[in-house]
Write a protein that holds these residues in place. Structure first.
Motif, PDB file in Angstrom:
ATOM      1  N   UNK A   1       6.875 -13.051   0.269  1.00 24.41           N
ATOM      2  CA  UNK A   1       5.443 -12.762   0.435  1.00 24.41           C
ATOM      3  C   UNK A   1       4.562 -13.997   0.221  1.00 24.41           C
ATOM      4  N   UNK A   2       4.908 -14.822  -0.785  1.00 20.38           N
ATOM      5  CA  UNK A   2       3.996 -15.894  -1.206  1.00 20.38           C
ATOM      6  C   UNK A   2       4.484 -17.302  -0.875  1.00 20.38           C
ATOM      7  N   UNK A   3       5.733 -17.438  -0.446  1.00 12.80           N
ATOM      8  CA  UNK A   3       6.237 -18.759  -0.092  1.00 12.80           C
ATOM      9  C   UNK A   3       7.090 -19.393  -1.180  1.00 12.80           C
ATOM     10  N   UNK A   4       7.210 -20.686  -1.091  1.00 14.97           N
ATOM     11  CA  UNK A   4       8.092 -21.461  -1.958  1.00 14.97           C
ATOM     12  C   UNK A   4       7.687 -21.326  -3.428  1.00 14.97           C
ATOM     13  N   UNK A   5       8.576 -20.783  -4.268  1.00 16.76           N
ATOM     14  CA  UNK A   5       8.259 -20.588  -5.682  1.00 16.76           C
ATOM     15  C   UNK A   5       7.917 -21.883  -6.421  1.00 16.76           C
ATOM     16  N   UNK A   6       8.340 -22.989  -5.901  1.00  7.45           N
ATOM     17  CA  UNK A   6       8.045 -24.278  -6.540  1.00  7.45           C
ATOM     18  C   UNK A   6       6.531 -24.481  -6.680  1.00  7.45           C
TER      19      UNK A   6
ATOM     20  N   UNK B   1      21.308 -14.901  -1.138  1.00 10.65           N
ATOM     21  CA  UNK B   1      21.676 -15.921  -2.119  1.00 10.65           C
ATOM     22  C   UNK B   1      21.499 -15.376  -3.536  1.00 10.65           C
ATOM     23  N   UNK B   2      20.363 -14.740  -3.797  1.00  3.97           N
ATOM     24  CA  UNK B   2      20.098 -14.239  -5.147  1.00  3.97           C
ATOM     25  C   UNK B   2      21.042 -13.096  -5.533  1.00  3.97           C
ATOM     26  N   UNK B   3      21.372 -12.232  -4.576  1.00  2.00           N
ATOM     27  CA  UNK B   3      22.316 -11.139  -4.875  1.00  2.00           C
ATOM     28  C   UNK B   3      23.706 -11.688  -5.189  1.00  2.00           C
TER      29      UNK B   3
ATOM     30  N   UNK C   1      15.974 -12.793  -9.355  1.00  2.00           N
ATOM     31  CA  UNK C   1      16.235 -11.924  -8.208  1.00  2.00           C
ATOM     32  C   UNK C   1      14.927 -11.461  -7.566  1.00  2.00           C
ATOM     33  N   UNK C   2      13.987 -11.037  -8.378  1.00  2.00           N
ATOM     34  CA  UNK C   2      12.702 -10.562  -7.863  1.00  2.00           C
ATOM     35  C   UNK C   2      11.966 -11.692  -7.141  1.00  2.00           C
ATOM     36  N   UNK C   3      12.041 -12.875  -7.700  1.00  2.00           N
ATOM     37  CA  UNK C   3      11.402 -14.041  -7.098  1.00  2.00           C
ATOM     38  C   UNK C   3      11.968 -14.320  -5.709  1.00  2.00           C
ATOM     39  N   UNK C   4      13.290 -14.245  -5.584  1.00  2.00           N
ATOM     40  CA  UNK C   4      13.951 -14.545  -4.305  1.00  2.00           C
ATOM     41  C   UNK C   4      13.861 -13.397  -3.301  1.00  2.00           C
ATOM     42  N   UNK C   5      13.844 -12.174  -3.785  1.00  2.00           N
ATOM     43  CA  UNK C   5      13.907 -11.033  -2.888  1.00  2.00           C
ATOM     44  C   UNK C   5      12.527 -10.481  -2.502  1.00  2.00           C
TER      45      UNK C   5
ATOM     46  N   UNK D   1      27.369 -21.790  -9.103  1.00  2.00           N
ATOM     47  CA  UNK D   1      26.975 -23.195  -8.927  1.00  2.00           C
ATOM     48  C   UNK D   1      26.527 -23.464  -7.496  1.00  2.00           C
ATOM     49  N   UNK D   2      27.285 -23.015  -6.530  1.00  2.00           N
ATOM     50  CA  UNK D   2      26.926 -23.253  -5.129  1.00  2.00           C
ATOM     51  C   UNK D   2      25.581 -22.616  -4.778  1.00  2.00           C
ATOM     52  N   UNK D   3      25.356 -21.418  -5.273  1.00  2.00           N
ATOM     53  CA  UNK D   3      24.090 -20.744  -4.976  1.00  2.00           C
ATOM     54  C   UNK D   3      22.917 -21.411  -5.685  1.00  2.00           C
ATOM     55  N   UNK D   4      23.117 -21.882  -6.907  1.00  2.00           N
ATOM     56  CA  UNK D   4      22.046 -22.612  -7.588  1.00  2.00           C
ATOM     57  C   UNK D   4      21.723 -23.923  -6.876  1.00  2.00           C
ATOM     58  N   UNK D   5      22.757 -24.628  -6.450  1.00  2.00           N
ATOM     59  CA  UNK D   5      22.537 -25.874  -5.711  1.00  2.00           C
ATOM     60  C   UNK D   5      21.757 -25.593  -4.433  1.00  2.00           C
ATOM     61  N   UNK D   6      22.143 -24.552  -3.722  1.00  2.00           N
ATOM     62  CA  UNK D   6      21.438 -24.195  -2.486  1.00  2.00           C
ATOM     63  C   UNK D   6      19.990 -23.810  -2.779  1.00  2.00           C
ATOM     64  N   UNK D   7      19.770 -23.036  -3.832  1.00  2.00           N
ATOM     65  CA  UNK D   7      18.420 -22.646  -4.196  1.00  2.00           C
ATOM     66  C   UNK D   7      17.558 -23.883  -4.457  1.00  2.00           C
ATOM     67  N   UNK D   8      18.070 -24.822  -5.239  1.00  7.38           N
ATOM     68  CA  UNK D   8      17.288 -26.020  -5.539  1.00  7.38           C
ATOM     69  C   UNK D   8      17.101 -26.899  -4.306  1.00  7.38           C
ATOM     70  N   UNK D   9      18.053 -26.878  -3.389  1.00  6.75           N
ATOM     71  CA  UNK D   9      17.851 -27.570  -2.106  1.00  6.75           C
ATOM     72  C   UNK D   9      16.680 -26.938  -1.348  1.00  6.75           C
ATOM     73  N   UNK D  10      16.655 -25.618  -1.313  1.00  2.00           N
ATOM     74  CA  UNK D  10      15.569 -24.904  -0.627  1.00  2.00           C
ATOM     75  C   UNK D  10      14.233 -25.243  -1.275  1.00  2.00           C
TER      76      UNK D  10
END
Length: 131
Positions: free
Chosen positions: A84-89, A40-42, A75-79, A12-21
């Motif tokens: 390489x490409x920036x914010x996945x959003x 974070x992804x690991x 994981x691939x998206x975050x790592x 939960x904490x890592x998902x919240x942080x990911x969505x904050x990012x």
């Protein structure tokens, strides 16, 4: 049980942080975020895998915490991709995948003879319903 609670908290904490990012970063990620995302992804994947293992080995096996291929994509998206490409959003297709799932669900409730028309009307109602 405490270990499971800890793993749930980490997920939960890592998902919240990911969505904050994703929400707060622009198209191009800061250096600090580029260093943080792989870790974070690991952490999230490791904690989720623990929960998957416990659920699978429970008697009877639990359906919650099922490991899905999207975890590998995450994981691939975050790592790799985000570095390489920036914010996945700005470039991921998760919303498109969700739309496909929604359309399948809608179509399963339609008669084959009127599926195209009925599915479109149902999708429009769901998508634009007044709140």
């Amino acid at each position: 049980h405490d270990d499971s609670d800890s793993a749930v908290r980490i997920v939960i904490e890592n998902l919240v942080r990911l969505y904050d990012i994703l929400s707060n970063e622009g198209m191009f990620l800061s250096s600090a975020v580029k260093r943080e995302l792989p870790k974070l992804s690991r952490q999230l994947a490791h904690a989720y895998a623990k929960l998957t293992h416990r659920a699978f080995n429970a008697t009877p096996p639990e359906r919650m915490w099922k490991m899905m291929p999207k975890m590998h994509l995450f994981e691939y998206l975050c790592q790799v991709h985000a570095l390489m490409f920036g914010n996945p959003r700005f470039y991921t297709t998760y919303m498109g995948e969700d739309l496909v799932g929604l359309v399948i669900e809608i179509c399963e409730a339609c008669h084959p003879a009127t599926m195209a028309h009925t599915a479109l009307v149902k999708w429009l109602r769901l998508s634009f319903k007044s709140s």
